[in-house]
Write an enzyme that holds these catalytic residues in place. Structure first.
Site, mmCIF file in Angstrom:
data_model
loop_
_atom_site.group_PDB
_atom_site.id
_atom_site.type_symbol
_atom_site.label_atom_id
_atom_site.label_comp_id
_atom_site.label_asym_id
_atom_site.label_seq_id
_atom_site.Cartn_x
_atom_site.Cartn_y
_atom_site.Cartn_z
ATOM 1 C CE1 TYR A 90 25.046 42.819 19.182
ATOM 2 C CE2 TYR A 90 23.439 44.404 19.974
ATOM 3 C CZ TYR A 90 24.160 43.847 18.948
ATOM 4 O OH TYR A 90 24.005 44.314 17.665
ATOM 5 C CE LYS A 114 22.173 42.750 16.641
ATOM 6 N NZ LYS A 114 22.071 43.210 15.260
#
Length: 578
Positions: free
Chosen positions: A112, A183
């Site tokens: 991420y 996510k």
């Protein structure tokens, strides 16, 4: 991944108990949910016709994790490490998640932020394998049929983007789906939602990024962005298809640009179970840091005055969350709004300016605040002096709002200023990071969205907690699913924020930490899920969880049991050949 290769069997809690497999030979290794690589036992190799397709040695999962970790360490830079982990995910999803779980704080930076920003920008040039769905005007009318191909996976969470407001780098076209992938990996790590229940979706309505439009390698829909009625019609067709195929699944809106983010969130709130993480997730994470700060200060939320520098999706989202919470504390809407000041690119938001609809509730009337008439566009010092600002929150990506004289001005209003630089500041100047250290030494309470390199080099003696949405959205999603909530209420995010703040130990609070350590996202995710589930019960929107047969007369005990047992762990599941 062909649906006729496998079928999942669930236990009474809705967790995957085993995988029925109809595949054999090479097709087994081609399915990332079935594939165990060198961990296939001798018996499984015989049953699945794999005897000669693997070397004779058998490695357990722990040995595979160690081998994979060494391969990651050998990569020359973070983007190469990202590519390796994504490739591993595409061929062996259990091993990929076990590797990430082995050191979540380290690997979260790779899957991420900040690394995913580079992956977004390099999406077309480094494309290797399709993940998720790409809807565009050429196929949106077939959206329902396309989505039904994924129904066998019992999709429970989808992260959906239109790619326009990506991570502070703006319109990135089709590459925005990389954020959705990241996510959803955090949904698995933080909430235990199995990867096969997750679906990343790009709503490719074009791009206004001139570099992409001129790039012959660009893989997205090479047109300018749809706008107005065309855009809303496209979104409406997607929402109807999603509702018809996955009426019980959660849809997380991701990286929509400002007015579209608020419009889409509000327009379809009654049609699908949805929320916007940039608005509501950021708001809840920030509120959690504020809850911790007022504990340290031994003050109340309503004792503070908040100055938010940046009026985009995240800045206004933080303002909304604060407003809702202050009203829940007993203030009127006018009283609550009077404690929240927001500065955008044109200066303080006031009622004598023309502002976007989502900013209007924060506009200050110069008749009520006469000093407003004399301030300039970038005069935050006057705002701080006259408003009595005690908390400065920055989402604009500009360090100047945290300059030395600004901090000193806030210090005149409070001994313990709350400073939240929440913009992506991976490349901010060294002086900014050193200033943060100085501020904490002087009694300021600081939390950032992600550490910059200089802060990491000072980690032995200086550590600032991360105000990270990863503490919020996985638990919110799990809480919504186990409670059977048919809508996502603003109260859920206040409940999530309290649960996060309550996860910070007294010792950490004493050390000035406002948020839990990132390594705790799994345990914090459980607490957030329970808080959200109970909020759903208390607000009358809970229904029996459709993913589970488990029932219990006591709501809290039922939710705790469900949360404990529905969470998938990255361990190889039994395979049942058919």
């Amino acid at each position: 991944m062909s649906a006729n290769l496998y079928r999942f069997k669930y236990d009474e809690y809705g967790n995957t108990r085993e995988i029925i497999t109809y595949a054999s030979g090479a097709s087994v290794s081609s399915c990332s949910y079935i594939n165990k690589g060198t961990a296939f036992s001798k018996k499984e190799r015989e049953q699945l016709a794999l005897q000669a397709s693997l070397p004779p040695g058998v490695r357990n999962l722990e040995a595979q994790i160690e081998s994979s970790r060494m391969k990651v360490d050998d990569k020359v830079d973070d983007i190469e490490k990202y590519i390796f982990i994504r490739s591993l995910f595409n061929r062996n999803v259990t091993l990929a998640h076990a590797l990430i779980q082995s050191n979540i704080e380290h690997f979260m930076r790779l899957i991420y932020t900040p690394t995913v920003g580079m992956a977004v920008q390099k999406f077309s040039s480094m494309f290797r394998q399709a993940n998720g769905l790409h809807f565009y005007p050429g196929n949106i009318d077939n959206a329902e049929d396309i989505l039904r191909r994924y129904a066998n996976r019992d999709i429970r969470v989808a992260v959906v983007t239109d790619n326009q407001g990506v991570l502070g780098i703006g319109d990135q076209g089709a590459g925005g789906i990389a954020v959705c992938l990241g996510k959803l990996m955090l949904y698995t790590q933080g909430a235990g939602i199995a990867p096969w229940h997750c679906l990343p979706i790009s709503l490719d309505v074009g791009t206004n990024n001139e570099t992409l439009l001129a790039d012959n390698q660009y893989l997205g829909w090479r047109h300018r962005r749809l706008e107005g009625e065309e855009y809303l019609s496209f979104m409406g067709r997607f929402v109807r298809a999603f509702r018809n195929v996955f009426p019980n699944a959660l849809c997380q809106w991701e990286d929509f640009f400002q007015h579209n983010a608020f419009s889409i969130r509000d327009a379809f709130v009654d049609e699908i179970i949805s929320f916007n993480d940039d608005i509501q997730g950021t708001g809840a994470a920030t509120l959690a840091a504020i809850f911790s700060a007022v504990k340290i200060k031994k003050e109340k939320l309503e004792d503070q005055v908040y100055l938010i520098h940046g009026a985009g999706v995240r800045g206004v989202g933080i303002g909304e969350q604060l407003l809702n919470c202050l009203i829940m504390q007993g203030l009127t809407e006018k009283e609550a709004a009077s404690r929240i000041f927001i500065i955008d690119s044109k200066g303080l938001i006031t009622s004598n300016r023309s502002v976007e609809f989502y900013k209007k509730k924060f506009a200050k009337d110069p008749e009520e605040f006469p000093w407003i008439k004399d301030i300039g566009k970038t005069d935050n010092l006057t705002v701080i002096k006259h408003s009595g600002t005690t908390a400065l929150i920055g989402t604009s990506g500009q360090e100047f709002c945290f300059r030395e004289e600004v901090i000193e001005a806030i210090r005149k209003n409070t001994d313990n200023p709350l400073l939240l630089p929440l913009f992506h500041h991976v490349s901010t100047p060294d002086i900014f990071c050193h200033n943060m250290r100085k501020w904490t030494d002087d009694g300021a309470l600081v939390s950032t969205s992600s550490p910059c390199a200089t802060m990491e080099s000072m980690a032995d003696t200086f550590k600032v907690s991360q105000c990270n949405n990863a503490f919020v959205f996985p638990g919110v999603g799990l809480g919504v699913l186990v409670s059977g909530a048919r809508e996502v209420l603003p109260q859920f995010f206040t409940a999530a924020a309290r649960a996060i703040a309550d996860s910070v130990s007294p010792d950490d609070l004493a050390g000035g930490n406002l948020m839990p350590d990132v390594s705790q996202i799994s345990s914090v995710g459980k607490k957030v899920a329970l808080a959200v589930a109970m909020s759903a019960v208390e607000n009358g929107v809970s229904r029996p969880c459709i993913y589970s047969d488990f029932q219990h007369n006591d709501d809290r005990a039922r939710m705790e049991k469900l949360i404990d047992n529905i969470r998938w762990k990255p361990q190889y599941l039994p395979l049942v050949p058919m």
